[in-house]
Design a protein around this motif. Sequence first.
Motif, PDB file in Angstrom:
ATOM      1  N   VAL A  57      41.096  49.794  41.461  1.00  0.00           N
ATOM      2  CA  VAL A  57      40.448  49.587  42.758  1.00  0.00           C
ATOM      3  C   VAL A  57      40.223  48.089  42.992  1.00  0.00           C
ATOM      4  O   VAL A  57      40.512  47.562  44.075  1.00  0.00           O
ATOM      5  CB  VAL A  57      39.127  50.374  42.838  1.00  0.00           C
ATOM      6  N   LEU A  58      39.714  47.402  41.990  1.00  0.00           N
ATOM      7  CA  LEU A  58      39.510  45.954  42.122  1.00  0.00           C
ATOM      8  C   LEU A  58      40.843  45.239  42.320  1.00  0.00           C
ATOM      9  O   LEU A  58      40.936  44.276  43.098  1.00  0.00           O
ATOM     10  CB  LEU A  58      38.787  45.409  40.888  1.00  0.00           C
ATOM     11  N   ALA A  92      43.432  46.415  43.835  1.00  0.00           N
ATOM     12  CA  ALA A  92      43.853  46.654  45.214  1.00  0.00           C
ATOM     13  C   ALA A  92      43.137  45.703  46.177  1.00  0.00           C
ATOM     14  O   ALA A  92      43.748  45.152  47.101  1.00  0.00           O
ATOM     15  CB  ALA A  92      43.577  48.103  45.603  1.00  0.00           C
ATOM     16  N   TYR A  93      41.837  45.505  45.961  1.00  0.00           N
ATOM     17  CA  TYR A  93      41.097  44.564  46.805  1.00  0.00           C
ATOM     18  C   TYR A  93      41.646  43.142  46.655  1.00  0.00           C
ATOM     19  O   TYR A  93      41.820  42.420  47.646  1.00  0.00           O
ATOM     20  CB  TYR A  93      39.612  44.589  46.452  1.00  0.00           C
ATOM     21  N   LEU A  94      41.919  42.731  45.420  1.00  0.00           N
ATOM     22  CA  LEU A  94      42.421  41.371  45.203  1.00  0.00           C
ATOM     23  C   LEU A  94      43.824  41.195  45.782  1.00  0.00           C
ATOM     24  O   LEU A  94      44.139  40.145  46.363  1.00  0.00           O
ATOM     25  CB  LEU A  94      42.425  41.053  43.707  1.00  0.00           C
ATOM     26  N   THR A  95      44.670  42.210  45.638  1.00  0.00           N
ATOM     27  CA  THR A  95      46.014  42.137  46.204  1.00  0.00           C
ATOM     28  C   THR A  95      45.954  41.992  47.719  1.00  0.00           C
ATOM     29  O   THR A  95      46.672  41.176  48.314  1.00  0.00           O
ATOM     30  CB  THR A  95      46.821  43.394  45.817  1.00  0.00           C
ATOM     31  N   THR A  96      45.079  42.784  48.338  1.00  0.00           N
ATOM     32  CA  THR A  96      44.907  42.689  49.793  1.00  0.00           C
ATOM     33  C   THR A  96      44.367  41.329  50.193  1.00  0.00           C
ATOM     34  O   THR A  96      44.834  40.723  51.174  1.00  0.00           O
ATOM     35  CB  THR A  96      43.957  43.790  50.275  1.00  0.00           C
ATOM     36  N   ALA A  97      43.391  40.817  49.459  1.00  0.00           N
ATOM     37  CA  ALA A  97      42.816  39.517  49.775  1.00  0.00           C
ATOM     38  C   ALA A  97      43.854  38.411  49.707  1.00  0.00           C
ATOM     39  O   ALA A  97      43.882  37.503  50.555  1.00  0.00           O
ATOM     40  CB  ALA A  97      41.660  39.209  48.825  1.00  0.00           C
ATOM     41  N   MET A 130      36.464  36.992  48.889  1.00  0.00           N
ATOM     42  CA  MET A 130      36.834  38.132  48.051  1.00  0.00           C
ATOM     43  C   MET A 130      37.353  37.664  46.692  1.00  0.00           C
ATOM     44  O   MET A 130      36.960  38.191  45.633  1.00  0.00           O
ATOM     45  CB  MET A 130      37.897  38.975  48.759  1.00  0.00           C
ATOM     46  N   VAL A 133      35.252  38.752  43.454  1.00  0.00           N
ATOM     47  CA  VAL A 133      35.787  39.952  42.811  1.00  0.00           C
ATOM     48  C   VAL A 133      36.606  39.620  41.559  1.00  0.00           C
ATOM     49  O   VAL A 133      36.632  40.416  40.610  1.00  0.00           O
ATOM     50  CB  VAL A 133      36.625  40.770  43.817  1.00  0.00           C
ATOM     51  N   THR A 134      37.275  38.468  41.522  1.00  0.00           N
ATOM     52  CA  THR A 134      38.106  38.153  40.358  1.00  0.00           C
ATOM     53  C   THR A 134      37.319  38.151  39.046  1.00  0.00           C
ATOM     54  O   THR A 134      37.793  38.715  38.047  1.00  0.00           O
ATOM     55  CB  THR A 134      38.833  36.815  40.548  1.00  0.00           C
ATOM     56  N   GLN A 156      36.885  41.660  38.023  1.00  0.00           N
ATOM     57  CA  GLN A 156      38.135  42.251  37.551  1.00  0.00           C
ATOM     58  C   GLN A 156      38.425  41.847  36.108  1.00  0.00           C
ATOM     59  O   GLN A 156      38.878  42.672  35.300  1.00  0.00           O
ATOM     60  CB  GLN A 156      39.299  41.812  38.462  1.00  0.00           C
TER      61      GLN A 156
END
Length: 277
Positions: free
Chosen positions: A22-23, A25-30, A60, A64-65, A68
Amino acid sequence: IPLDWWKIVFNPSFPYRLLHMVLAAYLTTALVVGAVGAWHLLKDNQGPASRRMFSMAMWMLLLVTPLQIAAGDFHGINTLEHQPAKVMAMEGHFDSHPDGAPLILFGIPNQAEKRVDYAIEVPKLSSLILKHDLNAPLAGLDTIPDEDEPPVAIVFFSFRVMVGLGFAMLGFGLWGGIARWRGTLHSSRWLHRAAIVMGPMGFVAVLAGWITTEVGRQPFTVYGGVLYPRADAQTPPCGRAGRAHRRPRPRGGDDSGGAGQDPRHSSVRVGDSRCLD
């Protein structure tokens, strides 16, 4: 047929892998959003939409990194407990280390000779990361039958691609945080160029991570239970694992499992549904 789908879904790696993915996915999107915003900022750094896009993406990454990286650490410790051979391949540990294992930063795994050529390593750091003790023993692939070893080179390099990109994201997020503090977030052209380069790196990191986890469980179709020389055939249900696999021979105990049995072979039994990927 599988006896309990809930045990299959909620296996020991489930919470760690779910959070890690999930994390990711957020980082990839960011990274993608940030790259698009940076592209527009290079053309016009006064556009409100592009400024907002880039600012949100950099927040983000900055926040978030680190989460992660921490989640990845917990996931690695869980993998060591339930799938130690995968971690051995990730770390490039062909030999056991009773007094603390080194962290191999780079090298070329030589599976035929059971060594890592041209290794650059930090003494005892792998034990510190995986067991939080510099002198903690770590078993190596010398405790695993040759035919049960995963393809070390693929796992070794894909893991380093994933980790390397993770720390690149951390550094990029910190760079963005410093630029924000200095008031240059929307005017630093080098930061914007770097954002464009980093745009696809989330996808690369995710692919490298899944290559690590899926190749790392080989030669098992279901880790520790179903063993196939070819895994492109239809996979039997987990509940039939006991009738479908060649029972691996017992081995002596080591620091990662109980005596008398390789811990990798304890996850799936006849009629059991606790299947690990």
